[in-house]
Design a protein around this motif. Structure first.
Motif, PDB file in Angstrom:
ATOM      1  N   GLN A  58       0.805  -1.223   0.000  1.00  0.00           N
ATOM      2  CA  GLN A  58       0.000   0.000   0.000  1.00  0.00           C
ATOM      3  C   GLN A  58       0.836   1.270   0.000  1.00  0.00           C
ATOM      4  OE1 GLN A  58      -2.313  -0.787   3.447  1.00  0.00           O
ATOM      5  NE2 GLN A  58      -0.829   0.088   4.868  1.00  0.00           N
ATOM      6  N   ASP A  59       2.095   1.194   0.420  1.00  0.00           N
ATOM      7  CA  ASP A  59       2.965   2.373   0.431  1.00  0.00           C
ATOM      8  C   ASP A  59       3.795   2.516  -0.846  1.00  0.00           C
ATOM      9  OD1 ASP A  59       2.115   3.068   3.002  1.00  0.00           O
ATOM     10  OD2 ASP A  59       3.595   1.703   3.909  1.00  0.00           O
ATOM     11  N   PHE A  60       3.662   1.609  -1.760  1.00  0.00           N
ATOM     12  CA  PHE A  60       4.412   1.614  -3.023  1.00  0.00           C
ATOM     13  C   PHE A  60       5.928   1.587  -2.803  1.00  0.00           C
ATOM     14  CE2 PHE A  60       0.323   3.035  -4.429  1.00  0.00           C
ATOM     15  CZ  PHE A  60       0.190   2.508  -5.699  1.00  0.00           C
ATOM     16  N   ASN A  61       6.390   1.002  -1.700  1.00  0.00           N
ATOM     17  CA  ASN A  61       7.830   0.919  -1.478  1.00  0.00           C
ATOM     18  C   ASN A  61       8.352  -0.518  -1.546  1.00  0.00           C
ATOM     19  OD1 ASN A  61       6.913  -0.094   0.930  1.00  0.00           O
ATOM     20  ND2 ASN A  61       7.749   1.560   2.197  1.00  0.00           N
ATOM     21  N   ALA A  62       7.486  -1.453  -1.860  1.00  0.00           N
ATOM     22  CA  ALA A  62       7.895  -2.845  -2.061  1.00  0.00           C
ATOM     23  C   ALA A  62       6.930  -3.459  -3.067  1.00  0.00           C
ATOM     24  CB  ALA A  62       7.869  -3.622  -0.754  1.00  0.00           C
ATOM     25  N   GLY A  63       7.453  -4.257  -3.957  1.00  0.00           N
ATOM     26  CA  GLY A  63       6.572  -4.856  -4.945  1.00  0.00           C
ATOM     27  C   GLY A  63       7.306  -5.771  -5.899  1.00  0.00           C
ATOM     28  N   SER A  64       6.598  -6.148  -6.919  1.00  0.00           N
ATOM     29  CA  SER A  64       7.181  -7.046  -7.918  1.00  0.00           C
ATOM     30  C   SER A  64       6.544  -6.766  -9.274  1.00  0.00           C
ATOM     31  CB  SER A  64       6.944  -8.504  -7.530  1.00  0.00           C
ATOM     32  OG  SER A  64       5.562  -8.800  -7.569  1.00  0.00           O
ATOM     33  N   PHE A  65       7.248  -7.146 -10.321  1.00  0.00           N
ATOM     34  CA  PHE A  65       6.680  -7.111 -11.662  1.00  0.00           C
ATOM     35  C   PHE A  65       7.323  -8.213 -12.478  1.00  0.00           C
ATOM     36  CE2 PHE A  65      10.334  -4.286 -12.025  1.00  0.00           C
ATOM     37  CZ  PHE A  65      10.887  -4.637 -13.238  1.00  0.00           C
ATOM     38  N   GLY A  66       6.626  -8.603 -13.498  1.00  0.00           N
ATOM     39  CA  GLY A  66       7.136  -9.663 -14.361  1.00  0.00           C
ATOM     40  C   GLY A  66       6.672  -9.465 -15.783  1.00  0.00           C
ATOM     41  N   ILE A  67       7.385 -10.080 -16.680  1.00  0.00           N
ATOM     42  CA  ILE A  67       7.054 -10.037 -18.099  1.00  0.00           C
ATOM     43  C   ILE A  67       7.237 -11.445 -18.651  1.00  0.00           C
ATOM     44  CG2 ILE A  67       9.380  -9.368 -18.793  1.00  0.00           C
ATOM     45  CD1 ILE A  67       8.001  -7.578 -20.946  1.00  0.00           C
ATOM     46  N   ALA A  68       6.377 -11.804 -19.570  1.00  0.00           N
ATOM     47  CA  ALA A  68       6.475 -13.122 -20.203  1.00  0.00           C
ATOM     48  C   ALA A  68       6.206 -12.967 -21.689  1.00  0.00           C
ATOM     49  CB  ALA A  68       5.474 -14.099 -19.579  1.00  0.00           C
ATOM     50  N   GLY A  69       6.844 -13.795 -22.458  1.00  0.00           N
ATOM     51  CA  GLY A  69       6.635 -13.784 -23.895  1.00  0.00           C
ATOM     52  C   GLY A  69       6.767 -15.186 -24.450  1.00  0.00           C
ATOM     53  N   SER A  70       6.239 -15.365 -25.636  1.00  0.00           N
ATOM     54  CA  SER A  70       6.363 -16.667 -26.288  1.00  0.00           C
ATOM     55  C   SER A  70       6.490 -16.476 -27.788  1.00  0.00           C
ATOM     56  CB  SER A  70       5.162 -17.566 -25.967  1.00  0.00           C
ATOM     57  OG  SER A  70       4.006 -17.101 -26.626  1.00  0.00           O
ATOM     58  N   LEU A  71       7.065 -17.474 -28.409  1.00  0.00           N
ATOM     59  CA  LEU A  71       7.165 -17.538 -29.861  1.00  0.00           C
ATOM     60  C   LEU A  71       6.731 -18.941 -30.256  1.00  0.00           C
ATOM     61  CD1 LEU A  71       8.007 -16.155 -32.507  1.00  0.00           C
ATOM     62  CD2 LEU A  71      10.275 -17.153 -32.171  1.00  0.00           C
ATOM     63  N   GLY A  72       5.715 -19.015 -31.111  1.00  0.00           N
ATOM     64  CA  GLY A  72       5.177 -20.312 -31.501  1.00  0.00           C
ATOM     65  C   GLY A  72       5.142 -20.488 -33.001  1.00  0.00           C
ATOM     66  N   TYR A  73       5.078 -21.739 -33.431  1.00  0.00           N
ATOM     67  CA  TYR A  73       5.019 -22.087 -34.853  1.00  0.00           C
ATOM     68  C   TYR A  73       3.885 -23.094 -35.055  1.00  0.00           C
ATOM     69  CZ  TYR A  73       6.307 -23.756 -39.468  1.00  0.00           C
ATOM     70  OH  TYR A  73       6.277 -24.095 -40.791  1.00  0.00           O
ATOM     71  N   TYR A  74       3.003 -22.818 -36.011  1.00  0.00           N
ATOM     72  CA  TYR A  74       1.892 -23.716 -36.325  1.00  0.00           C
ATOM     73  C   TYR A  74       2.378 -24.840 -37.241  1.00  0.00           C
ATOM     74  CZ  TYR A  74      -1.552 -20.713 -34.159  1.00  0.00           C
ATOM     75  OH  TYR A  74      -2.288 -20.013 -33.250  1.00  0.00           O
ATOM     76  N   VAL A  75       2.484 -26.036 -36.689  1.00  0.00           N
ATOM     77  CA  VAL A  75       2.878 -27.226 -37.453  1.00  0.00           C
ATOM     78  C   VAL A  75       1.729 -27.634 -38.365  1.00  0.00           C
ATOM     79  CG1 VAL A  75       3.646 -29.626 -37.255  1.00  0.00           C
ATOM     80  CG2 VAL A  75       4.385 -27.948 -35.571  1.00  0.00           C
ATOM     81  N   THR A  76       0.503 -27.540 -37.855  1.00  0.00           N
ATOM     82  CA  THR A  76      -0.720 -27.721 -38.644  1.00  0.00           C
ATOM     83  C   THR A  76      -1.633 -26.556 -38.286  1.00  0.00           C
ATOM     84  OG1 THR A  76      -1.982 -28.972 -36.987  1.00  0.00           O
ATOM     85  CG2 THR A  76      -0.491 -30.242 -38.410  1.00  0.00           C
ATOM     86  N   ASP A  77      -2.826 -26.500 -38.866  1.00  0.00           N
ATOM     87  CA  ASP A  77      -3.767 -25.440 -38.504  1.00  0.00           C
ATOM     88  C   ASP A  77      -4.150 -25.514 -37.026  1.00  0.00           C
ATOM     89  OD1 ASP A  77      -3.704 -24.605 -41.115  1.00  0.00           O
ATOM     90  OD2 ASP A  77      -5.748 -25.243 -41.593  1.00  0.00           O
ATOM     91  N   ALA A  78      -4.085 -26.689 -36.417  1.00  0.00           N
ATOM     92  CA  ALA A  78      -4.529 -26.863 -35.034  1.00  0.00           C
ATOM     93  C   ALA A  78      -3.391 -27.033 -34.026  1.00  0.00           C
ATOM     94  CB  ALA A  78      -5.461 -28.069 -34.938  1.00  0.00           C
ATOM     95  N   ILE A  79      -2.230 -27.509 -34.436  1.00  0.00           N
ATOM     96  CA  ILE A  79      -1.147 -27.823 -33.497  1.00  0.00           C
ATOM     97  C   ILE A  79      -0.045 -26.776 -33.592  1.00  0.00           C
ATOM     98  CG2 ILE A  79       0.643 -29.492 -32.876  1.00  0.00           C
ATOM     99  CD1 ILE A  79      -1.260 -31.672 -33.939  1.00  0.00           C
TER     100      ILE A  79
END
Length: 188
Positions: A58-79
């Motif tokens: 609540q005092d904004f003097n301790a906290g955390s943040f994170g980031i996530a990303g992905s890279l994908g390839y469609y082997v078929t239309d569904a997979i």
């Protein structure tokens, strides 16, 4: 921390503006049938996602943040096969920690028009200052909603369990945790 929140809002603004567009954007190829658009990735397409998380006291003097990303390839239309990377930073009373995970996954996509739910599984490694380095694996479910034929927002839930070697995996399944993620993604 306020500057970080402002920077995140500035980065997200163009995506939100695109999401409010009334007219769908034209496809880059001939997958348009009649007046309907084909939403999502198809065989041979790539997909990139980006998401973030954060929190503070609540005092904004301790906290955390994170980031996530992905890279994908469609082997078929569904997979789709993908590589995911996450990085988390925290600064609390017990000190500063930087943790990350790198995972490989496979998922099966269901075609419901602009909605694309999926089921899948992933395996990888978790590492950093505030965790016991170990392997990580688990099943996942999620859904993408396409705001235009190649841009989507998504939510996913994973059941993650940690193990040191293959012999530990069976017993570790019962001691897993749930992880949730919301973000934006693009097919190209």
């Amino acid at each position: 921390m306020k500057k970080l929140i402002l920077a995140a809002a500035i980065v997200a603004a163009p995506t939100m503006a695109m999401a409010q567009s009334a007219e769908p954007m034209p496809e880059r190829d001939t997958r348009i049938t009649g007046s309907e658009f084909v939403y999502g990735g198809q065989q041979g397409d790539w997909e990139a996602t980006l998401s973030g998380t954060g929190g503070n006291n609540q005092d904004f003097n301790a906290g955390s943040f994170g980031i996530a990303g992905s890279l994908g390839y469609y082997v078929t239309d569904a997979i789709m096969l993908n590589l995911r990377q996450s990085l988390n930073y925290s600064d609390f009373n017990n000190g500063t920690n930087v943790n990350g995970s790198t995972r490989l996954g496979a998922l099966y996509n269901f075609d419901l028009g602009a909605w694309k739910p999926w089921v899948g599984a992933n395996i990888g490694y978790i590492y950093g200052d505030g965790v016991s380095e170990s392997f990580i694996a688990g099943p996942e479910v999620g859904v993408r909603y396409y705001v235009n034929p190649k841009t989507f927002i998504f939510g996913q839930a994973e059941y993650q369990f940690l193990f040191d070697d293959a012999g530990d995996a069976d017993s570790a399944i019962d001691d897993g945790t749930f992880a949730y993620n919301l973000g934006v993604g693009f097919n190209f």
